[in-house]
Design a protein around this motif. Structure first.
Motif, PDB file in Angstrom:
ATOM      1  N   VAL A 395       0.851  -1.183   0.000  1.00 62.11           N
ATOM      2  CA  VAL A 395       0.000   0.000   0.000  1.00 62.11           C
ATOM      3  C   VAL A 395       0.888   1.235   0.000  1.00 62.11           C
ATOM      4  N   VAL A 396       0.669   2.077  -1.005  1.00 61.89           N
ATOM      5  CA  VAL A 396       1.402   3.339  -1.125  1.00 61.89           C
ATOM      6  C   VAL A 396       0.388   4.474  -0.992  1.00 61.89           C
ATOM      7  N   THR A 397       0.612   5.382  -0.054  1.00 62.52           N
ATOM      8  CA  THR A 397      -0.251   6.560   0.077  1.00 62.52           C
ATOM      9  C   THR A 397       0.611   7.813  -0.004  1.00 62.52           C
ATOM     10  N   VAL A 446      -5.916   2.027  -7.832  1.00 59.00           N
ATOM     11  CA  VAL A 446      -5.593   3.354  -7.323  1.00 59.00           C
ATOM     12  C   VAL A 446      -6.900   4.066  -6.985  1.00 59.00           C
ATOM     13  N   SER A 447      -6.897   4.817  -5.895  1.00 61.11           N
ATOM     14  CA  SER A 447      -8.093   5.551  -5.478  1.00 61.11           C
ATOM     15  C   SER A 447      -7.682   6.886  -4.893  1.00 61.11           C
ATOM     16  N   VAL A 458      -3.749  10.018  -2.244  1.00 60.31           N
ATOM     17  CA  VAL A 458      -3.765   9.031  -3.335  1.00 60.31           C
ATOM     18  C   VAL A 458      -3.293   7.706  -2.741  1.00 60.31           C
ATOM     19  N   THR A 459      -4.123   6.653  -2.898  1.00 59.27           N
ATOM     20  CA  THR A 459      -3.802   5.337  -2.338  1.00 59.27           C
ATOM     21  C   THR A 459      -3.653   4.329  -3.487  1.00 59.27           C
ATOM     22  N   VAL A 460      -2.511   3.676  -3.487  1.00 58.23           N
ATOM     23  CA  VAL A 460      -2.217   2.664  -4.510  1.00 58.23           C
ATOM     24  C   VAL A 460      -2.006   1.328  -3.806  1.00 58.23           C
TER      25      VAL A 460
END
Length: 465
Positions: A395-397, A446-447, A458-460
């Motif tokens: 999870v990348v934010t 992505v959201s 941005v969350t990936v």
């Protein structure tokens, strides 16, 4: 010469093995031949049973004719004159030999061959060997008026197998010829049926071939059978996707040309102004603007190239092991100068390596665009926080305290060259489009969300290695 002939024969065989018509015909014939093989096997034993039954009935008739010729004379002796008809009924033209035996119940031989083998039971034919030949033997016990004691005699008749085997062969060959005709007729009907059945598929082929390269309107499914209609629907869906992709490419080229035309015109104008300007201060100002425009067009070209490489099918698939924590740290270090210049607080929350598989270069480009967008749209004295962690997936934010994105436009911002009206920061509208292409190519999602206190998150999510 022989090798070239062999090559042509091999090519012909390979082509026929790939033919749907040949494959269907082979399967139909294989099924027919299997059924006919079973029928011929069954008919052989049926013919054998029929020949045995006819032979047994003839033997029984012969024994009865002989029994009827038995008589007892005045002295009580049994005599028999075998009628010629009892033996002539076996004369069918196949050279059979006939043997018989007439004995009393106490074992006295009245007439015939004394060593003729006897069957185990009456009125039932059995196969025996006699005088070097295989024979069919049948025995009949019959009472005789005038004899003392039990007053019965036993008549045994035997015949070689020539006519029996001939009858079995004739019955089986007759059935075989009928089965052969059936296979031949079924093959012709199958070939004609395949020709008519495959005609719609051939019409579909001709319809596809006759279309121009720019004609992508759907084909009518009714032109083929119901079993082939899913294929036509699949072709129509594919042509619709190709049409949509071509339209997207045309829009992309048009937008790219528009985006490139403005900075190129500025560069040309600024270069002309710098060349004509005699005042050093104004010339330096024009050259600074020229450098800014050059950076903008360079970044735009780089993003266009990145977006093109991120599209499915544009690159050979790669499975690099990429540590997102390490990559994010290096990218933040590269953007540290810009963040310090604007007094933006940049932080990284990554306490351990997070490894994902995919195209390492494109995954780094995804992080570059996320971090660059966050810094670019953050206000002066703002903050940007990048977090890398594991929650089942990687999870990348990326969180900033910029103006954010309205909920109504969060789907559109992933489109190419889309920019929110009123945005003051420089940009081409390609950053989030690149992010989406890279993430979807890696099998992730992505959201967008709201940051606490205002801004954008941005969350990936990407699958772990």
């Amino acid at each position: 010469m022989s090798s070239s002939v062999g090559t042509r024969i091999g090519a012909t065989v390979a082509r026929l093995s790939r033919s749907l018509r040949v494959q269907l015909l082979c399967w139909v014939l294989l099924t027919l031949l299997g059924a006919i093989g079973f029928n011929l096997y069954d008919s052989f034993w049926t013919a054998d049973a029929t020949a045995n039954l006819v032979t047994d009935r003839t033997l029984l008739a012969s024994a009865r004719v002989i029994v009827e010729a038995v008589r007892v004379d005045e002295g009580g002796n049994v005599q028999v004159d075998v009628p010629p008809a009892a033996l002539e009924m076996f004369d069918t033209g196949f050279g059979d030999r006939v043997f018989y035996q007439v004995i009393t119940v106490w074992g006295s031989l009245v007439s015939g061959f004394p060593d003729l083998p006897l069957p185990a039971s009456q009125r039932v034919g059995e196969d025996r060997a006699f005088h070097g030949a295989d024979v069919r033997v049948l025995m009949l016990d019959h009472p005789v008026v005038g004899l003392s004691g039990d007053g019965a005699i036993s008549v045994t008749v035997a015949v070689t197998h020539n006519s029996q085997y001939a009858m079995r062969r004739q019955l089986w060959l007759s059935d075989f010829s009928k089965q052969f005709v059936l296979v031949f007729v079924a093959s012709l009907v199958t070939i004609l049926g395949l020709q008519r059945g495959l005609a719609p598929a051939l019409r579909l082929r001709d319809a596809v071939r006759q279309r121009g390269r720019n004609r992508l309107d759907p084909l009518p499914p009714e032109m083929v059978q119901s079993e082939l209609q899913p294929l036509v629907h699949a072709l129509n869906d594919h042509m619709e996707r190709v049409q949509s992709q071509m339209a997207a490419q045309r829009r992309f080229v048009s937008n790219a040309a528009h985006q490139l035309r403005t900075p190129l015109a500025l560069i040309s104008t600024q270069a002309s102004v710098a060349a004509r300007e005699e005042d050093a201060a104004r010339r330096d100002e024009a050259l600074a603007a020229l450098r800014t425009s050059t950076r903008q067009i360079s970044r735009l070209a780089s993003q266009l190239l990145t977006l093109s490489r991120a599209e499915p099918g544009s690159r050979r698939p790669r499975s690099d092991a990429t540590d997102l924590s390490k990559a994010a740290r290096e990218i933040l270090e590269a953007h540290a100068e810009e963040a310090l210049r604007r007094n933006i607080d940049v932080g990284l929350e990554a306490d351990r390596p997070v490894i994902v598989e995919g195209d390492g270069t494109m995954l780094r480009e995804m992080l570059v665009n996320l971090i660059d967008n966050a810094i670019r749209y953050s206000s002066t004295d703002g903050r940007v926080t990048v977090s890398i962690r594991q929650e089942g997936d990687a999870v990348v934010t990326v969180e900033d305290n910029g103006p954010g994105i309205p909920v109504s436009e969060r789907d559109q911002v992933f489109e190419r060259f889309y920019r929110i009206i009123g945005t003051e920061s420089e940009g081409s509208g390609l950053g989030l489009a690149i992010v989406r292409e890279v993430v979807e190519g890696a099998g992730g999602s992505v959201s967008l969300g709201d940051a606490v206190g205002g801004g954008l998150v941005v969350t990936v999510r990407l699958p772990l290695a």
